[in-house]
Design a protein around this motif. Structure first.
Motif, PDB file in Angstrom:
ATOM      1  N   GLU B 261       0.784  -1.228   0.056  1.00  0.00           N
ATOM      2  CA  GLU B 261       0.107  -0.026  -0.079  1.00  0.00           C
ATOM      3  C   GLU B 261       0.819   1.314   0.056  1.00  0.00           C
ATOM      4  O   GLU B 261       0.584   2.189  -0.808  1.00  0.00           O
ATOM      5  CB  GLU B 261      -0.848   0.009   1.399  1.00  0.00           C
ATOM      6  CG  GLU B 261      -2.119  -0.998   0.815  1.00  0.00           C
ATOM      7  CD  GLU B 261      -3.105  -1.000   2.113  1.00  0.00           C
ATOM      8  OE1 GLU B 261      -2.506  -1.260   3.208  1.00  0.00           O
ATOM      9  OE2 GLU B 261      -4.096  -0.884   2.212  1.00  0.00           O
ATOM     10  N   SER B 262       1.940   1.338   0.823  1.00  0.00           N
ATOM     11  CA  SER B 262       2.583   2.435   0.864  1.00  0.00           C
ATOM     12  C   SER B 262       3.805   2.705  -0.575  1.00  0.00           C
ATOM     13  O   SER B 262       3.930   3.695  -0.899  1.00  0.00           O
ATOM     14  CB  SER B 262       3.640   2.653   2.235  1.00  0.00           C
ATOM     15  OG  SER B 262       4.584   1.351   2.150  1.00  0.00           O
ATOM     16  N   TYR B 263       3.793   1.608  -1.065  1.00  0.00           N
ATOM     17  CA  TYR B 263       4.849   1.429  -2.191  1.00  0.00           C
ATOM     18  C   TYR B 263       4.018   1.897  -3.471  1.00  0.00           C
ATOM     19  O   TYR B 263       4.266   2.867  -4.247  1.00  0.00           O
ATOM     20  CB  TYR B 263       5.381   0.240  -2.517  1.00  0.00           C
ATOM     21  CG  TYR B 263       6.324   0.134  -3.767  1.00  0.00           C
ATOM     22  CD1 TYR B 263       7.694   0.835  -3.543  1.00  0.00           C
ATOM     23  CD2 TYR B 263       5.855  -0.287  -5.181  1.00  0.00           C
ATOM     24  CE1 TYR B 263       8.446   0.970  -4.671  1.00  0.00           C
ATOM     25  CE2 TYR B 263       6.935  -0.204  -6.079  1.00  0.00           C
ATOM     26  CZ  TYR B 263       8.032   0.466  -5.745  1.00  0.00           C
ATOM     27  OH  TYR B 263       8.938   0.473  -7.095  1.00  0.00           O
ATOM     28  N   PHE B 264       2.800   1.021  -3.591  1.00  0.00           N
ATOM     29  CA  PHE B 264       1.932   1.621  -4.815  1.00  0.00           C
ATOM     30  C   PHE B 264       1.101   2.857  -4.627  1.00  0.00           C
ATOM     31  O   PHE B 264       0.544   3.310  -5.714  1.00  0.00           O
ATOM     32  CB  PHE B 264       1.148   0.189  -5.287  1.00  0.00           C
ATOM     33  CG  PHE B 264       2.173  -0.702  -5.620  1.00  0.00           C
ATOM     34  CD1 PHE B 264       2.578  -0.670  -7.158  1.00  0.00           C
ATOM     35  CD2 PHE B 264       2.223  -1.921  -5.148  1.00  0.00           C
ATOM     36  CE1 PHE B 264       3.486  -1.677  -7.533  1.00  0.00           C
ATOM     37  CE2 PHE B 264       3.266  -2.959  -5.570  1.00  0.00           C
ATOM     38  CZ  PHE B 264       3.491  -2.610  -6.941  1.00  0.00           C
ATOM     39  N   TYR B 265       0.514   2.914  -3.335  1.00  0.00           N
ATOM     40  CA  TYR B 265      -0.798   3.744  -3.428  1.00  0.00           C
ATOM     41  C   TYR B 265      -0.424   4.793  -2.289  1.00  0.00           C
ATOM     42  O   TYR B 265      -1.323   4.990  -1.358  1.00  0.00           O
ATOM     43  CB  TYR B 265      -2.104   2.981  -3.062  1.00  0.00           C
ATOM     44  CG  TYR B 265      -2.267   1.874  -3.984  1.00  0.00           C
ATOM     45  CD1 TYR B 265      -2.508   2.089  -5.468  1.00  0.00           C
ATOM     46  CD2 TYR B 265      -1.992   0.474  -3.421  1.00  0.00           C
ATOM     47  CE1 TYR B 265      -2.703   0.814  -6.030  1.00  0.00           C
ATOM     48  CE2 TYR B 265      -2.215  -0.447  -4.162  1.00  0.00           C
ATOM     49  CZ  TYR B 265      -2.434  -0.261  -5.819  1.00  0.00           C
ATOM     50  OH  TYR B 265      -2.785  -1.339  -6.351  1.00  0.00           O
ATOM     51  N   PRO B 266       0.881   5.533  -2.347  1.00  0.00           N
ATOM     52  CA  PRO B 266       1.124   6.445  -1.241  1.00  0.00           C
ATOM     53  C   PRO B 266      -0.201   7.598  -0.918  1.00  0.00           C
ATOM     54  O   PRO B 266      -0.659   7.996  -0.009  1.00  0.00           O
ATOM     55  CB  PRO B 266       2.359   7.122  -1.692  1.00  0.00           C
ATOM     56  CG  PRO B 266       2.612   6.951  -3.104  1.00  0.00           C
ATOM     57  CD  PRO B 266       1.652   5.517  -3.354  1.00  0.00           C
ATOM     58  N   LEU B 267      -0.996   8.119  -2.041  1.00  0.00           N
ATOM     59  CA  LEU B 267      -1.661   9.278  -1.985  1.00  0.00           C
ATOM     60  C   LEU B 267      -3.096   8.706  -1.473  1.00  0.00           C
ATOM     61  O   LEU B 267      -3.985   9.553  -1.101  1.00  0.00           O
ATOM     62  CB  LEU B 267      -1.727   9.749  -3.444  1.00  0.00           C
ATOM     63  CG  LEU B 267      -0.896  10.776  -3.834  1.00  0.00           C
ATOM     64  CD1 LEU B 267      -1.178  11.275  -5.251  1.00  0.00           C
ATOM     65  CD2 LEU B 267      -0.656  11.855  -2.803  1.00  0.00           C
ATOM     66  N   ASP B 268      -3.240   7.237  -1.634  1.00  0.00           N
ATOM     67  CA  ASP B 268      -4.520   6.662  -0.914  1.00  0.00           C
ATOM     68  C   ASP B 268      -4.686   6.857   0.440  1.00  0.00           C
ATOM     69  O   ASP B 268      -5.795   6.827   1.016  1.00  0.00           O
ATOM     70  CB  ASP B 268      -4.601   5.185  -1.556  1.00  0.00           C
ATOM     71  CG  ASP B 268      -5.051   5.068  -2.982  1.00  0.00           C
ATOM     72  OD1 ASP B 268      -5.324   5.966  -3.840  1.00  0.00           O
ATOM     73  OD2 ASP B 268      -5.114   3.976  -3.494  1.00  0.00           O
ATOM     74  N   ARG B 269      -3.378   7.128   1.044  1.00  0.00           N
ATOM     75  CA  ARG B 269      -3.582   7.246   2.426  1.00  0.00           C
ATOM     76  C   ARG B 269      -4.114   8.778   2.777  1.00  0.00           C
ATOM     77  O   ARG B 269      -4.465   8.800   4.052  1.00  0.00           O
ATOM     78  CB  ARG B 269      -2.147   7.136   3.285  1.00  0.00           C
ATOM     79  CG  ARG B 269      -1.570   5.740   2.788  1.00  0.00           C
ATOM     80  CD  ARG B 269      -1.811   4.969   4.110  1.00  0.00           C
ATOM     81  NE  ARG B 269      -1.275   3.502   4.173  1.00  0.00           N
ATOM     82  CZ  ARG B 269      -0.038   3.195   4.515  1.00  0.00           C
ATOM     83  NH1 ARG B 269       0.651   4.252   5.149  1.00  0.00           N
ATOM     84  NH2 ARG B 269       0.213   2.057   4.329  1.00  0.00           N
ATOM     85  N   ILE B 270      -3.829   9.539   2.005  1.00  0.00           N
ATOM     86  CA  ILE B 270      -4.249  11.026   2.489  1.00  0.00           C
ATOM     87  C   ILE B 270      -5.636  11.334   1.560  1.00  0.00           C
ATOM     88  O   ILE B 270      -5.758  11.558   0.345  1.00  0.00           O
ATOM     89  CB  ILE B 270      -3.053  11.948   1.757  1.00  0.00           C
ATOM     90  CG1 ILE B 270      -1.866  11.477   2.465  1.00  0.00           C
ATOM     91  CG2 ILE B 270      -3.651  13.330   2.273  1.00  0.00           C
ATOM     92  CD1 ILE B 270      -0.788  12.570   1.696  1.00  0.00           C
ATOM     93  N   GLY B 271      -6.873  11.186   2.478  1.00  0.00           N
ATOM     94  CA  GLY B 271      -7.961  11.475   1.822  1.00  0.00           C
ATOM     95  C   GLY B 271      -8.154  12.978   1.237  1.00  0.00           C
ATOM     96  O   GLY B 271      -7.609  13.693   1.907  1.00  0.00           O
TER      97      GLY B 271
END
Lengths: 244, 415
Positions: B261-271
């Motif tokens: 998740e942190s590698y592929f989708y870093p921006l998904d963590r920030i709504g």
């Protein structure tokens, strides 16, 4: 093989609850009105469950003449250890005002229909001296509501019915659980913008956990307990002015 | 007669590809979100088009599979991903998602068809990366990729300037499945194009480790941007400092093991991360410049960005391989993706000039992210669009399915 019956299975919360039961290894039986919708959902849950078959059964909560027959048919073909009841509708109040049949439909879908079905299961579980009934009521039923009069009243009646069932058979090893969700992101709330809106998955986790812990009444997400606690305390004269 | 429409997934395109044309309604696919079948030996998953990539990942990771190609967010629908023919950090090795679609069903205005490379091939090649103009993708079979666990072995390498960066790509790309570089597009002169190359491979299981951990699909806490940030955050000095700091604190040659998740989708963590760009927002600009002029073209673009002070937080460079669909974006070469803060009409004028520069080097702009390309420029960049539109017209003769993008680019005009 003991199954959990999911009534109103294709609704948003019921589907998430079914996934949650599946994840903890339970066997399911989906119940609904539309064979097409049930087939699609059953196939989805079969894939999620690693190929384990998920049977389905047609039973309309509004089919009052047929309830006794459908119940016997279901019980004779499946072993049941629990019922999750999610049948219900939210019809805008202005539609109910314009058409009395919509008011009747609201009460029959949310209260009289589910009550008739749950009454049958309650007696069955009481005789078995095991099992659970978990039923979706609503925070809306905690007060008389001007904006959704019929819906709120039907859910208030449903909560009272469940409380009565629990009082009657709580000593027989049967769990009767009232679930009061707040806003949940489903078809019922499409278009609604709210800070308080929760995902069906979150609500489903709460429900399945509460069944495991044998809790008779839950608000989900938890903060609705406090919100409704305050709302219930508001004097009628002030509540009226809030336009809720 | 049916109401004119545009199929719409999760609405995550940056531009107007997912907005219905005038007097068209959005055909919402979010209730079309069921799995249909999964074969755990071949990894072939069949699902309805409204299923999100997040739902696919939650399902397949515990079973030891991963998406064969993934864009930078998992909050998109499968149908939307196919309509955009999405590419990922592994494009230089595997190409876009088209190569992993076994077949799909498309409800076109002319009827519903199952299509693949062997069956109704033209429909397949014009729907994949076809932005919904042939109709709605209703279901698809996708071949997933077996992985041993949900983690990625990463290596970060610093490049002092763009030449250095090209050298690093050439050196490391053969050994790594995933590669992407972050560039400081505000650096000038000898530091032009400095940045960090982020490489990754799916982690192998070490002796004694469990193969897949249930906790790997997390419901972790994530932050959310509550409201549009004030515009001073996009002040050039602040951005320059931010980029410099980001470059300086990053370790060179650092090896880490990261969750997918942190590698592929870093921006998904920030709504609502888009709100970081304030009320005026931003344009995403992604172009590809094919070999052999690729390096020269990228250098020209960077010079242009630096001179015009257009860059911002996220500028991304990566190598592409080749694709096959009719309206393709990725070509063997480099692709550059930029967030351009919108500062008024001059921003649009600068981007028009950037288009001309990209075109001069034989490049093109990615339509999934575009909101402002001009019709003539589009025709020059995509000469094969006529062949694509011929097929589109065959299945959608009366523009029953059409988007704002199709109107803006005047796709329905005969020439």
């Amino acid at each position: 093989m003991e199954r959990i019956v999911i009534f109103g299975a294709t609704s948003g919360i019921a589907r998430a609850v079914a996934e949650e039961f599946l994840a903890q290894g339970d066997e399911l039986l989906l119940v609904g009105r539309s064979a097409d919708a049930l087939k699609i959902l059953a196939r989805d849950l079969e894939v999620l469950g690693g190929g384990k078959p998920v049977p389905w059964f047609i039973w309309d909560v509004l089919d009052f003449e047929g309830h006794a027959f459908r119940f016997r048919e279901l019980i004779s073909t499946h072993d049941v250890k629990g019922l999750f009841m999610a049948a219900g509708v939210l019809i805008p109040q202005k539609d109910c005002d314009a058409d009395p049949a919509k008011t009747t439909l609201t009460f029959n879908s949310n209260l009289t229909g589910p009550a008739a079905v749950m009454g049958l299961f309650a007696e069955y579980f009481k005789e078995k001296r095991s099992g659970f009934i978990s039923c979706l009521s609503s925070v809306a039923g905690d007060r008389g509501r001007g904006s959704i009069t019929a819906y709120a009243a039907s859910k208030a009646g449903l909560s009272a019915y469940l409380e009565g069932l629990a009082n009657r058979i709580q000593h027989d090893g049967v769990l009767i659980q009232t679930v009061k969700p707040g806003y949940v992101r489903t078809a019922m709330t499409e278009g609604l913008q709210s800070m308080l809106i929760a995902s069906p998955a979150k609500v489903a986790r709460d429900i399945v956990k509460a069944i495991r812990c044998r809790r008779e009444m839950i608000y989900t997400p938890f903060y609705w307990r406090y919100i409704m606690g305050v709302i219930r305390l508001i004097p009628e004269s002030i509540f009226r002015k809030l336009g809720l | 007669m049916r109401e004119p429409y545009l199929p719409r997934g999760q609405g995550r395109s940056y531009g107007d590809a997912g907005l219905p044309a005038l007097h068209h309604v959005a055909l919402n696919s979010s209730h079309l979100d069921h799995f249909i079948s999964f074969d755990s030996t071949t990894g072939i998953l069949e699902a309805e088009a409204g299923v999100t990539l997040e739902r696919i990942l939650n399902f397949c990771i515990p079973k030891g599979f991963f998406l064969p190609v993934t864009p930078g967010t998992k909050f998109v629908s499968l149908g939307g991903a196919l309509a955009s023919n999405v590419h990922g950090k592994n494009h230089h090795k595997t190409g876009s998602i088209e190569h992993f679609v076994i077949e799909m069903e498309v409800a076109t205005p002319a009827g519903t068809f199952v299509c693949s490379l062997d069956q109704n091939r033209e429909l397949f090649l014009s729907t994949m990366g076809g932005y919904g103009l042939t109709g709605a993708i209703t279901r698809a079979k996708l071949k997933l990729k077996p992985v041993q666990n949900a983690q990625v072995e990463c290596l970060r390498v610093k490049a002092a300037n763009i030449d250095d960066m090209f050298g690093l790509f050439a050196k490391h790309d053969p050994d790594y499945e995933y590669s992407v570089a972050w560039l400081d597009t505000l650096a000038k002169g000898r530091k032009l194009g400095r940045g960090i190359l982020m490489l990754g491979n799916h982690a192998q299981v070490n002796a004694g480790e469990r193969k897949i951990e249930a906790t790997e699909v997390s419901h972790k806490f994530s932050v959310s941007i509550p409201f549009a940030m004030p515009d001073f955050l996009l002040n050039e000095k602040f951005l320059t400092l931010f980029n410099r700091a980001f470059y300086l604190v990053s370790g060179n040659g650092k090896r880490t093991r990261e969750n997918f998740e942190s590698y592929f989708y870093p921006l998904d963590r920030i709504g609502n991360w888009n709100l970081l760009y304030g009320k005026s927002g931003f344009f995403q600009y992604q172009c590809v410049i094919p070999d052999p002029k690729s390096e020269e073209g990228i250098l020209a673009c960077l010079n242009f960005l630096s001179e015009n002070r257009l860059g911002a937080f996220l500028s991304v460079l990566k190598r592409c391989g080749d694709d096959e669909v009719l309206l393709l974006f990725c070509k063997k070469g480099y692709t550059l993706a930029l967030d351009i803060p919108f500062r008024g009409p001059e921003t649009l004028k600068s981007l028009d000039r950037l288009d001309e520069l990209v075109l001069k080097f034989g490049g093109r702009v990615y339509l999934t992210k575009d909101a402002r390309l001009k019709p003539d420029m589009f025709r020059a960049m995509y000469p094969e669009f006529k062949e694509w539109m011929e097929t589109v017209r065959r299945f959608n003769p009366n523009r029953l399915s059409s988007s704002r993008m199709a109107e803006r680019l005047e796709l329905w005009n005969e020439s």
